[in-house]
Scaffold this active site. Sequence first.
Site, PDB file in Angstrom:
ATOM      1  N   ASP B  85       0.730  -1.268   0.069  1.00 34.21           N
ATOM      2  CA  ASP B  85       0.058  -0.105  -0.080  1.00 34.21           C
ATOM      3  C   ASP B  85       0.875   1.381   0.135  1.00 34.21           C
ATOM      4  O   ASP B  85       0.250   2.238   0.234  1.00 34.21           O
ATOM      5  CB  ASP B  85      -0.851   0.005   1.345  1.00 34.21           C
ATOM      6  CG  ASP B  85      -0.182   0.018   2.576  1.00 34.21           C
ATOM      7  OD1 ASP B  85       1.013  -0.065   2.444  1.00 34.21           O
ATOM      8  OD2 ASP B  85      -0.839  -0.011   3.560  1.00 34.21           O
ATOM      9  N   CYS B  88       4.794  -0.245   2.713  1.00 39.15           N
ATOM     10  CA  CYS B  88       5.358  -1.379   3.229  1.00 39.15           C
ATOM     11  C   CYS B  88       6.849  -1.457   3.771  1.00 39.15           C
ATOM     12  O   CYS B  88       7.049  -1.935   4.648  1.00 39.15           O
ATOM     13  CB  CYS B  88       5.109  -2.367   2.133  1.00 39.15           C
ATOM     14  SG  CYS B  88       5.861  -1.870   0.519  1.00 39.15           S
ATOM     15  N   HIS B 262       8.037  -3.024  -3.900  1.00 37.70           N
ATOM     16  CA  HIS B 262       7.446  -3.438  -2.645  1.00 37.70           C
ATOM     17  C   HIS B 262       8.807  -4.183  -1.566  1.00 37.70           C
ATOM     18  O   HIS B 262       9.592  -4.458  -2.173  1.00 37.70           O
ATOM     19  CB  HIS B 262       6.510  -4.587  -3.024  1.00 37.70           C
ATOM     20  CG  HIS B 262       5.743  -4.943  -1.839  1.00 37.70           C
ATOM     21  ND1 HIS B 262       5.121  -4.260  -1.018  1.00 37.70           N
ATOM     22  CD2 HIS B 262       5.905  -6.357  -1.370  1.00 37.70           C
ATOM     23  CE1 HIS B 262       4.593  -5.162  -0.022  1.00 37.70           C
ATOM     24  NE2 HIS B 262       4.946  -6.477  -0.160  1.00 37.70           N
TER      25      HIS B 262
END
Lengths: 320, 268
Positions: B85, B88, B262
């Site tokens: 989101d 992270c 990510h």
Amino acid sequence: MENKYNLKSPAVKRLMKEAAELREPTEHYHAQPLEDNLFEWHFSVRGPSDSDFDGGVYHGRIVLPPEYPMKPPSIILLTANGRFEVGKKICLSISGHHPETWQPSWSIRTALIAIIGFMPTKGEGAIGSLDYTPEERRALAKKSQDFFCEACACSMRTALLPPSPNRDPRPEDHEAQELAQQISFKADSRQVSESAGATSDPPTLSPAENSSPGARDGSEEPLEDQAEVSSLSPPPSAVRSEGPGRPLSPRQRRAHQARQRRETPPPPPHPDAVRRALAGVRGRRQAGSAALILVLTLVLAVLIFRRIYLAQEYKLDYEL
Amino acid sequence: MAEEKQESSRPQGEMEGVNCLAYDEAIIAQQDRIQQEIATSNPLVSDRQPLKVLQNEYAKEDSIYQLKIKDLHKKYSYIRKTRPDGNCFYRAFGFSHLESLLEDSKELQRFKAVATKSKLDLVNEGFTEFTIEDFHNTFMDLIELCEKQPGLQELLGSFNDQNVSDYVVVYLRLLTSGYLQREHGFFQHFIEGGRSVKEFCQQEVEPMSKESDHIHIIALAQALNVSILVEYMDRGEGGTVNHHVFPEGSVPRIFLLYRPGHYDILYK
């Protein structure tokens, strides 16, 4: 009010604190929650004295989302002022229309100071913005003092402390004012960097650069390795595609498009235009081959005709 | 996803006034929906899973990733995933470090002292005390929770409570921003686009969901004096995973896996 709300809710906790902090009106701003709703506030702000809004006191609503302060407040003005539309959520980079730039450490006070700071800036077609003439604004500033808000039972004449004679044109709190300037400046710099580079990506440090100066001597990694790592830093496209909070706000996008239309860099070809151009090329190619077929057919026809003619001539000769 | 949205909005540039407003709200609503979709399929911080779950995420014939996952197996055995989101990195860092404190009371005491003092540093830098203290308190509550030696599940539960978890993220963002601004003389050189460090912090560090890059990681690692190792796994050739330690030359405590866009947590 204390009993009505769940004090464990972070929003309630925070809003209670803000209500206490803003309880006393200053000469520049005042805001308090409505008696029956902690999530709706009414505020009054004084127009900056070095602007067309001098002498004006403007009233409005602030609606807080349940996720506050993780999500931004919405701001709606109730007094005609010539800068922000009345009764419509206004568009500052701090308000609900720019959730991606809101910072949880900002507060209602930040929002009030931002509104004051934004009044003398140009509307430039942003959502909820108006660009009235200075005369109209001055007339509205005078009239604004007559406003009385029934919901919070306050008159604009007494809503704020009277301005002190040697007052600063804007809120005395230097820090907060700086913050408000930052906010407005930010909106500008964003648009500029967008139109300049189309995608402004967060800068990436290459590992070689980001070691602190002292730590560099102790670096054990071979150079190739560093180069490799730096090439692994996220490609702009990959970075963009992850976060849903990432895309530009619609307003920024529109501003960006408007700028593009107005300014030099030619807009990227519209898909339709590309399609049309391609169709044109294809059409020309088709026309060419059609002409070729026609010519070949004609040549064939001529040859056959000549053959027949020759044959007939021969026949004629023969008869003769 | 972001690009798609930008694409689809292009023809709307001509719309005006009321329509615009409705359109903006539609976009915001759509973003919320997307976020909710991500939320329902990914916990904020997952349970610890064997590293081999990674293998199933990529096609068998995807040799670049499969080779790199094998390489990763040489050093690590488990992974804990975080919700993608945009927060992270902070969440992965926060959880991983507090988890490690459950078994290291010496570091816990040091860290608690640093964390306690950090609020004052931020206030001295000009952050408004009453707006940052809720975030600081939540952060301190979690550190104090660790002192009581709770079960891992309790810590995991706190990190999966959106309110608590997001407040920790906000505070870690504030610490990152504070450190960048304190050391602006050094960090200014790494900021592109003619922005000042302060502007960079207001645009790329403090707002939620803004992703983290090297500059954020080094700032947070130095602000809290916690060493972070990041394994970088992407489509680059070579078959091995490269890593980088922040700050360089330190002994890492926290191990994170980076895949483009990510961060997840790794365990030996």
